[in-house]
Design a protein around this motif. Structure first.
Motif, PDB file in Angstrom:
ATOM      1  N   GLN A   1      -8.412  -0.270  -4.369  1.00 49.06           N
ATOM      2  CA  GLN A   1      -8.640  -1.207  -3.264  1.00 49.06           C
ATOM      3  C   GLN A   1      -9.629  -2.314  -3.597  1.00 49.06           C
ATOM      4  O   GLN A   1      -9.802  -3.235  -2.794  1.00 49.06           O
ATOM      5  CB  GLN A   1      -9.126  -0.439  -2.036  1.00 49.06           C
ATOM      6  CG  GLN A   1      -8.033   0.363  -1.337  1.00 49.06           C
ATOM      7  CD  GLN A   1      -6.891  -0.505  -0.857  1.00 49.06           C
ATOM      8  OE1 GLN A   1      -5.775  -0.402  -1.352  1.00 49.06           O
ATOM      9  NE2 GLN A   1      -7.142  -1.382   0.106  1.00 49.06           N
TER      10      GLN A   1
ATOM     11  N   SER B   1       0.280   3.953  -2.947  1.00 43.21           N
ATOM     12  CA  SER B   1      -0.112   5.319  -2.589  1.00 43.21           C
ATOM     13  C   SER B   1       0.855   6.341  -3.161  1.00 43.21           C
ATOM     14  O   SER B   1       0.452   7.433  -3.582  1.00 43.21           O
ATOM     15  CB  SER B   1      -0.199   5.459  -1.066  1.00 43.21           C
ATOM     16  OG  SER B   1      -1.258   4.692  -0.546  1.00 43.21           O
TER      17      SER B   1
ATOM     18  N   LEU C   1      -6.887   5.384   2.537  1.00 44.78           N
ATOM     19  CA  LEU C   1      -5.656   5.726   1.832  1.00 44.78           C
ATOM     20  C   LEU C   1      -5.780   7.060   1.105  1.00 44.78           C
ATOM     21  O   LEU C   1      -4.805   7.812   1.004  1.00 44.78           O
ATOM     22  CB  LEU C   1      -5.307   4.616   0.846  1.00 44.78           C
ATOM     23  CG  LEU C   1      -4.904   3.280   1.497  1.00 44.78           C
ATOM     24  CD1 LEU C   1      -4.758   2.193   0.448  1.00 44.78           C
ATOM     25  CD2 LEU C   1      -3.615   3.436   2.293  1.00 44.78           C
TER      26      LEU C   1
ATOM     27  N   ASN D   1     -11.328   0.901   3.032  1.00 47.33           N
ATOM     28  CA  ASN D   1      -9.878   0.940   2.814  1.00 47.33           C
ATOM     29  C   ASN D   1      -9.441   2.000   1.819  1.00 47.33           C
ATOM     30  O   ASN D   1      -8.446   2.701   2.032  1.00 47.33           O
ATOM     31  CB  ASN D   1      -9.391  -0.431   2.348  1.00 47.33           C
ATOM     32  CG  ASN D   1      -9.901  -1.563   3.213  1.00 47.33           C
ATOM     33  OD1 ASN D   1     -11.085  -1.885   3.169  1.00 47.33           O
ATOM     34  ND2 ASN D   1      -9.035  -2.180   3.987  1.00 47.33           N
TER      35      ASN D   1
ATOM     36  N   ASN E   1       0.794  -1.225   0.000  1.00 45.07           N
ATOM     37  CA  ASN E   1       0.000   0.000   0.000  1.00 45.07           C
ATOM     38  C   ASN E   1       0.833   1.285   0.000  1.00 45.07           C
ATOM     39  O   ASN E   1       0.475   2.238  -0.699  1.00 45.07           O
ATOM     40  CB  ASN E   1      -0.987  -0.011   1.168  1.00 45.07           C
ATOM     41  CG  ASN E   1      -2.216  -0.843   0.862  1.00 45.07           C
ATOM     42  OD1 ASN E   1      -2.878  -0.664  -0.149  1.00 45.07           O
ATOM     43  ND2 ASN E   1      -2.513  -1.794   1.736  1.00 45.07           N
TER      44      ASN E   1
END
Length: 366
Positions: A109, A89, A296, A292, A85
């Motif tokens: 996600q 990101s 993020l 989720n 992640n």
């Protein structure tokens, strides 16, 4: 999905799965917090390749080294998961327009529930045909192929990497982000509350239906797959809602309330007709697994310029710590109550707490 089958051969009780999840996410939490240096030097694509290779190696350990291999493989899986992640990101924060941030991160996600749905639909039947060890090896083979394939994206994803940067440079970026960026601390606590319940739900749906509800393993696997499948569209829908409301925190608060209520109703639903528990689990799939992408996206919004990976790593390290605590508490609750559904009802308190924090942050404009 294969926990019930594997536990018997490995000499473990089914509810020990909570401790296996704890091992995985303890490693993921640590790696996420300190991933900044590796991300800066190797770049997102190479870090993703390392993550997939670690998962493939973990499958070999689980199959070939018994219970000890399952423990070591769990830690190795967590090491890989902790890199994914922050890497994604870092790329998406650079490429995504702010007005579409929640939707883009939500789409990203959807890979999680898609994988969960495929696992629930395929792995129980595959294990019946070639054994659970063969199914695990098949998963490892897919991950190894994916690791090789990610090399094609290095030129596009790794443009900002610094090949000569020391691995220690930026290693504490996650800690720094949590301490210095307003709003990231509460977001991290929200993530811990939500993730603990989500991972317990994903890990124990099949076991609950088989052990407590008397379902056949394949049927229970398909129900788990359905609950994951509805989460695919739900993540995108929640992203659209968050962009429409112009507040990811308000959307997170709504998700927390719905998850809390759904978890509290699980004991009643399991005692009723089968259609009721299927509907409730699918409803939980739209909420418990729908947060989720928003998390993020919010981390990227609150991050310092060019530091989305650090912010994601810091927030996710706390989220993974919640995963360590949540399923572990769940396993202990099952051991005491002898009821999976009752344990879910108790654990539902955590997303309720997360909802309160999210709403408070939304009112503050963070």
């Amino acid at each position: 999905m294969l926990a019930t089958l594997a536990a018997r051969d490995l000499g473990a009780e089914p509810h020990w799965l909570g401790w296996q999840v704890a091992c995985t996410y303890a490693a993921a939490s640590t790696v996420s917090m300190f991933s900044g240096g590796l991300l800066r030097r190797l770049g997102p694509a190479r870090c993703t390749q390392l993550a997939l290779a670690a998962g493939a190696a973990a499958c070999l350990l689980i199959v070939g080294a018994g219970l000890a291999g399952a423990v070591l493989g769990s830690f190795l899986t967590g090491i890989g998961y902790g890199l994914t992640n922050p890497s994604a990101s870092q790329v998406l924060a650079r490429l995504t327009p702010p007005a579409r941030r929640n939707r883009v991160f939500a789409v990203k996600q959807t890979g999680v529930p898609i994988g969960g749905a495929l696992a629930g639909a395929i792995l129980p039947g595959l294990a019946g045909a070639i054994g659970w060890r063969g199914a695990v090896l098949a998963v490892g083979g897919v991950m190894a192929v994916a690791a090789i394939g990610c090399g094609a994206f290095r030129r596009h994803w790794d443009g900002e990497r610094e090949p000569g940067a020391p691995l220690g440079a930026g290693a504490l970026g996650g800690i720094v982000a949590l301490r210095t960026r307003p709003g990231l601390g509460p977001l991290a606590v929200i993530s811990a509350c939500f993730s603990g319940f989500q991972l317990a739900l994903g890990s124990y749906i099949v076991t609950m239906l088989v052990e407590e509800g008397g379902w056949a393993p394949v049927a229970a696997g398909f129900v788990a797959s359905a609950s994951q499948a509805v989460g695919i569209g739900a993540r995108i829908a929640w992203g659209v809602v968050a962009d429409w409301w112009r507040s990811g925190m308000k959307a997170l608060a709504a998700i927390g309330v719905c998850t809390c209520l759904g978890g509290a109703l699980l004991p009643m639903a399991l005692a009723g007709p089968g259609v009721g528990i299927v509907m409730l689990l699918c409803l939980l799939g739209t909420c418990a697994a729908g947060w989720n992408g928003l998390l993020l996206a919010e981390a990227a919004r609150l991050a310092a310029p060019g530091k989305a990976g650090d912010a994601a790593g810091g927030v996710l390290s706390v989220a993974f710590a919640g995963v360590v605590v949540g399923p572990s508490l769940f396993g202990a609750a099952v051991a005491v109550t002898q009821s999976y559904s009752a344990a879910f009802g108790m654990l539902a308190l955590f997303p309720g707490i997360g909802a309160l924090i999210a709403w408070r942050s939304a009112l503050k404009g963070r």
